[in-house]
Design an enzyme around this catalytic site. Structure first.
Site, PDB file in Angstrom:
ATOM      1  N   ASP A  36      -6.052  -2.607  11.303  1.00 34.40           N
ATOM      2  CA  ASP A  36      -4.857  -1.776  11.283  1.00 34.40           C
ATOM      3  C   ASP A  36      -4.606  -1.228  12.686  1.00 34.40           C
ATOM      4  O   ASP A  36      -5.492  -1.254  13.544  1.00 34.40           O
ATOM      5  CB  ASP A  36      -5.072  -0.632  10.286  1.00 34.40           C
ATOM      6  CG  ASP A  36      -3.793   0.116   9.939  1.00 34.40           C
ATOM      7  OD1 ASP A  36      -2.702  -0.322  10.360  1.00 34.40           O
ATOM      8  OD2 ASP A  36      -3.886   1.140   9.240  1.00 34.40           O
ATOM      9  N   CYS A  70       0.825  -1.206   0.000  1.00 36.19           N
ATOM     10  CA  CYS A  70       0.000   0.000   0.000  1.00 36.19           C
ATOM     11  C   CYS A  70       0.866   1.265   0.000  1.00 36.19           C
ATOM     12  O   CYS A  70       2.076   1.215   0.216  1.00 36.19           O
ATOM     13  CB  CYS A  70      -0.925   0.005   1.218  1.00 36.19           C
ATOM     14  SG  CYS A  70      -2.357   1.100   1.022  1.00 36.19           S
TER      15      CYS A  70
END
Length: 219
Positions: A138, A19
């Protein structure tokens, strides 16, 4: 045996998402090293922000087989749809306080709903998001939406019934991806800032090593 509460999908070959892609060089490196997906952050306040037009130019030069994921934070639905169409995104990742109703408004796209894990309370709303395709867990850090470089307490997932394929993110790198896979047995691992030389620029060696280890231990 899998940890209590964590569901195991039929295909447990670990997939890898890199990412925070901001440039073509990093995108091609991750693709060559075997990444399954690339993430593009369309959140202007992120240090890894990329405009949809810039992302489009990169995506046009990638293989169709690699998944292109757009990361949005509390964006307007119209903006999301325009960016997704322009870039040819495969998956939409919602990393803010998007409601279950909002997440159901994107037919034709797979949807990831992210949860910033601080404590058990951070996970209470998972059951409300029945319409999404994936979850992403996350690390929580005040003032940051992803890219924290810090990991959360993976053990918090052990008592949560995760009934969908899921990603884990937050401080993952070659040095701890084996432990992460063993602890929570995710479907995907996701790394960003931990693989960087500087903000927005990946370290090719770190990317390669991370992907190789994830595939080795999650195959």
């Amino acid at each position: 045996m899998p940890p209590k509460g964590v569901s195991i999908s039929r295909d447990k070959r670990i997939k890898v998402k890199i990412c925070g892609i901001t440039n073509l060089s990093d995108a091609l490196c991750a693709q060559t090293c075997g990444a399954d997906a690339l993430g593009f952050v369309f959140y202007p306040k992120s240090p890894r922000y990329i405009s949809p037009r810039q992302a489009q130019k990169i995506i046009q030069q990638l293989k169709k087989s690699i998944k292109k994921i757009g990361v949005f934070v509390n964006s307007k639905a119209l903006y999301v749809k325009k960016a997704a169409k322009l870039c040819g995104l495969d998956i939409l990742q919602f990393h803010g306080e998007e409601t279950p109703e909002f997440c159901r408004d994107f037919s034709g796209y797979k949807v990831i709903k992210s949860f910033r894990v601080k404590n058990k309370a951070s996970l209470r709303s998972i059951g409300l998001y029945k319409g999404v395709d994936y979850f992403l867990f996350d690390a929580f850090k005040k003032g940051l939406r992803g890219g924290t470089g810090e990991q959360f307490k993976w053990g918090l997932l052990k008592d949560v019934c995760v009934k969908k394929p899921f990603f884990i993110s937050g401080g993952l790198g070659a040095g701890n991806v084996k432990e992460a896979i063993k602890c929570v047995q995710p479907d995907w691992v996701d790394a960003s800032s931990s693989l960087e030389i500087s903000v927005g620029k990946k370290n090719a060696r770190e990317v390669k090593e991370f992907i190789e280890r994830a595939k080795k231990y999650g195959g």
